[in-house]
Design a protein around this motif. Structure first.
Motif, PDB file in Angstrom:
ATOM      1  N   GLU A 258       0.860  -1.172   0.000  1.00 44.03           N
ATOM      2  CA  GLU A 258       0.000   0.000   0.000  1.00 44.03           C
ATOM      3  C   GLU A 258       0.902   1.229   0.000  1.00 44.03           C
ATOM      4  O   GLU A 258       1.869   1.286   0.752  1.00 44.03           O
ATOM      5  CB  GLU A 258      -0.899  -0.019   1.237  1.00 44.03           C
ATOM      6  CG  GLU A 258      -2.002   0.994   1.202  1.00 44.03           C
ATOM      7  CD  GLU A 258      -3.075   0.699   2.240  1.00 44.03           C
ATOM      8  OE1 GLU A 258      -3.883  -0.227   2.004  1.00 44.03           O
ATOM      9  OE2 GLU A 258      -3.075   1.378   3.271  1.00 44.03           O
ATOM     10  N   VAL A 259       0.579   2.194  -0.859  1.00 40.61           N
ATOM     11  CA  VAL A 259       1.364   3.425  -0.962  1.00 40.61           C
ATOM     12  C   VAL A 259       0.401   4.590  -0.814  1.00 40.61           C
ATOM     13  O   VAL A 259      -0.620   4.652  -1.493  1.00 40.61           O
ATOM     14  CB  VAL A 259       2.109   3.508  -2.316  1.00 40.61           C
ATOM     15  CG1 VAL A 259       2.865   4.824  -2.427  1.00 40.61           C
ATOM     16  CG2 VAL A 259       3.045   2.322  -2.496  1.00 40.61           C
ATOM     17  N   TRP A 260       0.752   5.506   0.100  1.00 44.29           N
ATOM     18  CA  TRP A 260      -0.025   6.730   0.269  1.00 44.29           C
ATOM     19  C   TRP A 260       0.800   7.874  -0.293  1.00 44.29           C
ATOM     20  O   TRP A 260       1.854   8.195   0.216  1.00 44.29           O
ATOM     21  CB  TRP A 260      -0.296   7.043   1.722  1.00 44.29           C
ATOM     22  CG  TRP A 260      -0.941   5.983   2.548  1.00 44.29           C
ATOM     23  CD1 TRP A 260      -1.438   4.779   2.164  1.00 44.29           C
ATOM     24  CD2 TRP A 260      -1.140   6.048   3.955  1.00 44.29           C
ATOM     25  NE1 TRP A 260      -1.927   4.093   3.231  1.00 44.29           N
ATOM     26  CE2 TRP A 260      -1.758   4.852   4.353  1.00 44.29           C
ATOM     27  CE3 TRP A 260      -0.857   7.000   4.920  1.00 44.29           C
ATOM     28  CZ2 TRP A 260      -2.100   4.587   5.669  1.00 44.29           C
ATOM     29  CZ3 TRP A 260      -1.198   6.733   6.235  1.00 44.29           C
ATOM     30  CH2 TRP A 260      -1.813   5.546   6.589  1.00 44.29           C
ATOM     31  N   SER A 261       0.325   8.500  -1.344  1.00 41.62           N
ATOM     32  CA  SER A 261       0.980   9.679  -1.896  1.00 41.62           C
ATOM     33  C   SER A 261       0.437  10.885  -1.135  1.00 41.62           C
ATOM     34  O   SER A 261      -0.692  11.320  -1.350  1.00 41.62           O
ATOM     35  CB  SER A 261       0.686   9.785  -3.387  1.00 41.62           C
ATOM     36  OG  SER A 261       1.299  10.911  -3.934  1.00 41.62           O
ATOM     37  N   MET A 262       1.251  11.422  -0.228  1.00 45.40           N
ATOM     38  CA  MET A 262       0.810  12.435   0.729  1.00 45.40           C
ATOM     39  C   MET A 262       0.934  13.860   0.185  1.00 45.40           C
ATOM     40  O   MET A 262       1.846  14.169  -0.573  1.00 45.40           O
ATOM     41  CB  MET A 262       1.645  12.345   2.009  1.00 45.40           C
ATOM     42  CG  MET A 262       1.584  11.012   2.717  1.00 45.40           C
ATOM     43  SD  MET A 262      -0.011  10.675   3.462  1.00 45.40           S
ATOM     44  CE  MET A 262      -0.111  12.015   4.630  1.00 45.40           C
ATOM     45  N   SER A 263       0.007  14.716   0.620  1.00 51.85           N
ATOM     46  CA  SER A 263       0.095  16.150   0.343  1.00 51.85           C
ATOM     47  C   SER A 263      -0.288  16.912   1.606  1.00 51.85           C
ATOM     48  O   SER A 263      -0.956  16.378   2.488  1.00 51.85           O
ATOM     49  CB  SER A 263      -0.815  16.549  -0.819  1.00 51.85           C
ATOM     50  OG  SER A 263      -2.166  16.351  -0.481  1.00 51.85           O
ATOM     51  N   GLU A 264       0.158  18.157   1.673  1.00 50.96           N
ATOM     52  CA  GLU A 264      -0.123  19.003   2.829  1.00 50.96           C
ATOM     53  C   GLU A 264      -0.259  20.433   2.315  1.00 50.96           C
ATOM     54  O   GLU A 264       0.455  20.838   1.403  1.00 50.96           O
ATOM     55  CB  GLU A 264       1.032  18.870   3.840  1.00 50.96           C
ATOM     56  CG  GLU A 264       0.713  19.351   5.238  1.00 50.96           C
ATOM     57  CD  GLU A 264       0.992  20.826   5.451  1.00 50.96           C
ATOM     58  OE1 GLU A 264       0.426  21.388   6.386  1.00 50.96           O
ATOM     59  OE2 GLU A 264       1.752  21.414   4.677  1.00 50.96           O
ATOM     60  N   VAL A 265      -1.191  21.175   2.874  1.00 50.24           N
ATOM     61  CA  VAL A 265      -1.606  22.455   2.314  1.00 50.24           C
ATOM     62  C   VAL A 265      -0.473  23.481   2.184  1.00 50.24           C
ATOM     63  O   VAL A 265      -0.506  24.326   1.296  1.00 50.24           O
ATOM     64  CB  VAL A 265      -2.803  23.023   3.107  1.00 50.24           C
ATOM     65  CG1 VAL A 265      -2.391  23.508   4.479  1.00 50.24           C
ATOM     66  CG2 VAL A 265      -3.489  24.127   2.334  1.00 50.24           C
ATOM     67  N   THR A 266       0.542  23.438   3.036  1.00 49.64           N
ATOM     68  CA  THR A 266       1.597  24.452   2.962  1.00 49.64           C
ATOM     69  C   THR A 266       2.715  24.080   1.999  1.00 49.64           C
ATOM     70  O   THR A 266       3.624  24.884   1.785  1.00 49.64           O
ATOM     71  CB  THR A 266       2.222  24.726   4.349  1.00 49.64           C
ATOM     72  OG1 THR A 266       2.844  23.535   4.821  1.00 49.64           O
ATOM     73  CG2 THR A 266       1.178  25.214   5.329  1.00 49.64           C
TER      74      THR A 266
END
Length: 184
Positions: A37-45
């Motif tokens: 399982e791979v989570w491609s993460m993002s964050e607003v800043t």
């Protein structure tokens, strides 16, 4: 499963086949297969743009009176042109959110020589905002859920199996490269 669940019987092989989750600040595209399982993460800043400077209003009260005179006389096109000229700031490329990192979960295979035998399904429950995956072979069933909590400001996962010792995995982080900058 309910009427608002998207489900797939084949693994997600890339980002476009992943299932999106987020809480308004952090998000992930979850790409699931039977043993990975791979989570491609993002964050607003974390984004590629820059903050646009604020320009002072152009024309002030005189420009507003001129716009009103055109609107009140029925010349809406000229009033609209002046309103766009005086009231809308100049727009530049604001940028885009960037991939922050990838969370990689590799599950141990019970029979390392075998291929991905067994049944697999991954799904997105839109009612409960859960991304899930289910994998089963002859003697092991592994279930996984991922969700984003707005109240706790986290992305979390729950992994379980009915078999004692049925869950074993390695967890890793892989960083993204070649992004321009992090903006506060």
């Amino acid at each position: 499963m309910n009427d608002f669940t998207l489900w797939y019987s084949t693994p997600a092989t890339d980002w476009s086949q992943g299932l999106p989750l987020g809480n308004g600040r952090i998000g992930a595209v979850v790409m699931a297969s039977s043993h990975r399982e791979v989570w491609s993460m993002s964050e607003v800043t974390y984004w590629s743009g820059q903050i646009d400077p604020e320009y002072p209003p152009a024309g002030g009260k005189a420009a507003l009176e001129e716009m009103r005179s055109y609107f009140f006389s029925g010349d809406y096109d000229e009033g609209d042109r002046l309103a766009k000229q005086h009231l809308q700031p100049k727009k530049r490329n604001f940028g885009t959110h960037l991939g922050l990192c990838e969370v990689v979960i590799d599950f141990e295979k019970r029979n390392p020589g075998s291929d991905e035998a067994g049944s697999f399904q991954h799904e997105l429950d839109l009612t409960h905002a859960l991304a899930g995956a289910f994998w089963k072979d002859d003697d092991t069933t592994i279930r996984r859920e991922v969700f984003a909590s707005h109240a706790d400001d986290i992305l979390a996962s729950r992994i379980w199996s009915e078999a004692p010792g049925g869950v074993s995995f390695t967890l890793g982080l892989e960083g993204e490269r070649n992004h321009s900058r992090l903006q506060p």
